[in-house]
Motif scaffolding. Sequence first.
Motif, mmCIF file in Angstrom:
data_model
loop_
_atom_site.group_PDB
_atom_site.id
_atom_site.type_symbol
_atom_site.label_atom_id
_atom_site.label_comp_id
_atom_site.label_asym_id
_atom_site.label_seq_id
_atom_site.Cartn_x
_atom_site.Cartn_y
_atom_site.Cartn_z
ATOM 1 N N ASP A 9 34.950 38.501 45.910
ATOM 2 C CA ASP A 9 33.659 38.102 45.340
ATOM 3 C C ASP A 9 32.948 37.060 46.208
ATOM 4 N N GLU A 10 33.660 36.479 47.167
ATOM 5 C CA GLU A 10 33.034 35.475 48.031
ATOM 6 C C GLU A 10 32.424 36.147 49.256
ATOM 7 N N ASP A 12 31.251 34.979 51.964
ATOM 8 C CA ASP A 12 31.715 34.422 53.248
ATOM 9 C C ASP A 12 33.057 35.019 53.656
ATOM 10 N N VAL A 13 33.915 35.196 52.664
ATOM 11 C CA VAL A 13 35.233 35.782 52.963
ATOM 12 C C VAL A 13 35.049 37.218 53.449
ATOM 13 N N VAL A 16 33.605 37.169 57.046
ATOM 14 C CA VAL A 16 34.534 36.711 58.086
ATOM 15 C C VAL A 16 35.635 37.746 58.318
ATOM 16 N N ASP A 52 41.300 40.736 46.599
ATOM 17 C CA ASP A 52 41.370 39.372 46.059
ATOM 18 C C ASP A 52 41.877 39.468 44.623
ATOM 19 N N MET A 54 41.540 37.049 42.285
ATOM 20 C CA MET A 54 40.804 36.209 41.343
ATOM 21 C C MET A 54 39.313 36.484 41.489
ATOM 22 N N MET A 55 38.856 37.415 40.669
ATOM 23 C CA MET A 55 37.444 37.808 40.762
ATOM 24 C C MET A 55 36.877 38.006 39.362
ATOM 25 N N PRO A 56 35.569 37.860 39.229
ATOM 26 C CA PRO A 56 34.963 38.186 37.940
ATOM 27 C C PRO A 56 35.059 39.695 37.682
ATOM 28 N N VAL A 77 43.859 33.130 46.879
ATOM 29 C CA VAL A 77 43.815 31.675 47.021
ATOM 30 C C VAL A 77 44.714 31.047 45.958
#
Lengths: 117, 206
Positions: A9-10, A12-13, A16, A52, A54-56, A77
């Motif tokens: 959900d990020e 930037d991640v 990158v 990931d 941990m996501m909504p 994370v």
Amino acid sequence: MKTILVVDDEPDVRDVVRMILEKKGYRVITAVDGDDCLNILHEENPDLILLDIMMPGTPVKDVVEKIENIKIAFFSVVRTSEAEKRDLLKQKNIVDFIQKPFDVNDLIKRMEVILNE
Amino acid sequence: MNKIEIKKELDNSQAAIVLVPNIEYDDVIVEMAKQLSGKKICYVTLNKTYDALKELLKFNNVDVKNIIFIDGITRNVKNSADIGDCHFVDSPVNVTELSKNLSALLKQDFDYLVFDSLTNLFTYQGKSSVEHFVQTLMNTLEERGCRGVFFALKKAKSDIYNPVIEIRKSDIFEQRDDLPSGGLDILDSRISEGIAIIDLMEDKPK
């Protein structure tokens, strides 16, 4: 060319990781959460999903349940215990657990190992 | 890192937001738990699983027998039934449910609530939902005579110059346009009334 679906959900991640993996010759597609990932899988058949935990949206365990025959590496994370990691790796299709923050060289090495298995 | 005495800080405030540099995060939560141990604590974890957190605390000789954990992570990845000292709740996509669970649990007369962390809550919720959640929780804490410690990440300046390219959640947290930087101003000033802000990177007068 091997394809990796990066689900995070990020933004930037996603950016990158895409940059790092594309530089290594992988085709990278991205999804913003579990629901988006499942939608993309109607049209794409990646070799690996970097997911990931941990996501909504839909809980990751329900997303994993719906994925058939595609390798999944958890990308987290959140800290888990070693025993929990071992348990998670016993789940269907789960092949790795990559802890954030990650080292770029380690990520590349792991991708190579998983995709060459 | 500045050393704080959390019990003293909470003598004059209902709650404290502790801004923690990423690289010192584990040290800080262990230190806080040590200082509060012996009292009855409700520890909400959205940052580590119950197993990982308990392992960390026990490894550092923190007495965990008076701690009840609420784990908002584990159920996201596997089915988990409640055990003696831990309630597993769904990830806080629905923050109202987390609020209800906490209100019910806080009837058990806890001395302290530790919320770990506000930064993680932002993964699931926007600013206004977090504000509403904290406001509701603050009211509950006041009613119950319970003190609150809220952790939030703060980016260390040195992170920027780290030669190893790493993805740090705190960096990302600070870079998002819809989220204010640092965590200090994450809450509306109306809500921050009665909450002490403790910045572990700020120089304190000697």
